[in-house]
Design a protein around this motif. Structure first.
Motif, PDB file in Angstrom:
ATOM      1  N   LEU A   1      19.887  49.428  67.993  1.00 27.44           N
ATOM      2  CA  LEU A   1      19.125  49.040  66.803  1.00 27.44           C
ATOM      3  C   LEU A   1      17.877  49.896  66.636  1.00 27.44           C
ATOM      4  CD1 LEU A   1      19.664  45.217  67.153  1.00 27.44           C
ATOM      5  CD2 LEU A   1      20.543  46.664  65.322  1.00 27.44           C
ATOM      6  N   TRP A   2      17.237  50.242  67.737  1.00 28.32           N
ATOM      7  CA  TRP A   2      16.054  51.119  67.655  1.00 28.32           C
ATOM      8  C   TRP A   2      16.451  52.502  67.135  1.00 28.32           C
ATOM      9  CZ3 TRP A   2      13.136  50.145  72.916  1.00 28.32           C
ATOM     10  CH2 TRP A   2      12.566  48.868  72.894  1.00 28.32           C
ATOM     11  N   LEU A   3      17.567  53.033  67.634  1.00 34.11           N
ATOM     12  CA  LEU A   3      18.000  54.366  67.206  1.00 34.11           C
ATOM     13  C   LEU A   3      18.379  54.379  65.724  1.00 34.11           C
ATOM     14  CD1 LEU A   3      18.596  57.301  67.836  1.00 34.11           C
ATOM     15  CD2 LEU A   3      20.879  56.607  68.601  1.00 34.11           C
ATOM     16  N   VAL A   4      19.116  53.380  65.275  1.00 35.63           N
ATOM     17  CA  VAL A   4      19.474  53.293  63.862  1.00 35.63           C
ATOM     18  C   VAL A   4      18.215  53.204  63.002  1.00 35.63           C
ATOM     19  CG1 VAL A   4      20.527  51.771  62.131  1.00 35.63           C
ATOM     20  CG2 VAL A   4      21.781  52.347  64.193  1.00 35.63           C
ATOM     21  N   SER A   5      17.242  52.441  63.452  1.00 42.15           N
ATOM     22  CA  SER A   5      15.984  52.309  62.709  1.00 42.15           C
ATOM     23  C   SER A   5      15.224  53.629  62.666  1.00 42.15           C
ATOM     24  CB  SER A   5      15.108  51.221  63.333  1.00 42.15           C
ATOM     25  OG  SER A   5      15.764  49.978  63.263  1.00 42.15           O
ATOM     26  N   LEU A   6      15.164  54.332  63.787  1.00 40.79           N
ATOM     27  CA  LEU A   6      14.482  55.636  63.803  1.00 40.79           C
ATOM     28  C   LEU A   6      15.159  56.633  62.873  1.00 40.79           C
ATOM     29  CD1 LEU A   6      13.510  56.109  67.559  1.00 40.79           C
ATOM     30  CD2 LEU A   6      11.957  55.987  65.597  1.00 40.79           C
ATOM     31  N   ILE A   7      16.470  56.615  62.848  1.00 34.08           N
ATOM     32  CA  ILE A   7      17.188  57.495  61.921  1.00 34.08           C
ATOM     33  C   ILE A   7      16.795  57.156  60.487  1.00 34.08           C
ATOM     34  CG2 ILE A   7      19.471  58.064  60.986  1.00 34.08           C
ATOM     35  CD1 ILE A   7      20.546  57.713  63.896  1.00 34.08           C
ATOM     36  N   GLY A   8      16.762  55.872  60.161  1.00 35.01           N
ATOM     37  CA  GLY A   8      16.350  55.444  58.819  1.00 35.01           C
ATOM     38  C   GLY A   8      14.928  55.840  58.495  1.00 35.01           C
ATOM     39  N   ILE A   9      14.028  55.674  59.464  1.00 31.24           N
ATOM     40  CA  ILE A   9      12.620  56.031  59.265  1.00 31.24           C
ATOM     41  C   ILE A   9      12.486  57.513  58.966  1.00 31.24           C
ATOM     42  CG2 ILE A   9      10.436  56.338  60.492  1.00 31.24           C
ATOM     43  CD1 ILE A   9      11.027  53.575  61.836  1.00 31.24           C
ATOM     44  N   PHE A  10      13.133  58.347  59.759  1.00 30.87           N
ATOM     45  CA  PHE A  10      12.966  59.790  59.570  1.00 30.87           C
ATOM     46  C   PHE A  10      13.681  60.302  58.320  1.00 30.87           C
ATOM     47  CE2 PHE A  10      11.704  59.497  64.071  1.00 30.87           C
ATOM     48  CZ  PHE A  10      10.401  59.962  63.892  1.00 30.87           C
TER      49      PHE A  10
END
Length: 192
Positions: A146-155
């Motif tokens: 979930l953290w990785l998916v969120s970071l992808i979305g953020i960037f």
């Protein structure tokens, strides 16, 4: 820690959330607020959600009916949709910066917490924890995914600013929040 369970959980959760409302919410929040603060709020929300899913998921669903969770979540998305649409106009001339910089960690935390409470990935995490005798591996795999998916979305959201005006992005984010709110409210009443 069972590495196979960790990797299985990570893969399932990552694929389930890729392109989902969580990633799009992270993207929209990162356009409006500093990305590090957004990620802190999101990371804390997912850690808490996954802890609940692994430890007390079944009890949580018995105490808080899904209808009320979805009702509050949908209302929150609508509220942020309206405030994003109204705030986007101010950001062009810089007047809205003070107001929009207040509380990005809390905003991100609450939005993700309510949006994901009772969501498919939390249910899957609860199910995986019940199936495997490795709660730490399930928690770690789910949280990292979930953290990785969120970071992808953020960037991805941060990169959009290079190609699309901030005003257009704010309008799109506001509409996106309104759509999520309407969908969540529809789901709340359709299930009833």
């Amino acid at each position: 820690m069972d590495i196979a369970v960790l990797m299985t959980t990570f893969g399932i959760i990552f694929l389930a959330e890729l392109g989902d409302k969580t990633q799009l919410t992270a993207m929209a929040l990162a356009i409006r607020y500093p990305w590090k603060k957004v990620f802190i709020g999101i990371a804390a929300a997912f850690a808490l959600l996954n802890l609940g899913a692994v430890l007390i998921g079944k009890i949580l669903f018995a105490v808080l009916p899904l209808f009320w969770i979805k009702l509050v979540s949908g209302g929150l998305f609508l509220f942020f949709g309206i405030t994003t649409l109204r705030g986007g106009e101010d950001d062009e001339d810089g007047e809205g910066k003070k107001a929009s910089a207040r509380g990005p960690v809390a905003t991100s935390f609450v939005m993700i917490l309510l949006a994901e409470l009772g969501d498919k990935t939390q249910i899957v995490t609860t199910s995986l924890a019940a199936q495997h005798d490795s709660p730490l591996a399930v928690f770690t795999g789910s949280t990292l995914a979930l953290w990785l998916v969120s970071l992808i979305g953020i960037f991805l959201g941060r990169q959009l600013v290079r190609f699309i005006s901030l005003s257009a992005i704010h309008k799109a984010a506001g509409v996106l929040f309104l759509v999520f709110g309407a969908v969540v409210l529809y789901q709340a009443f359709a299930v009833r």
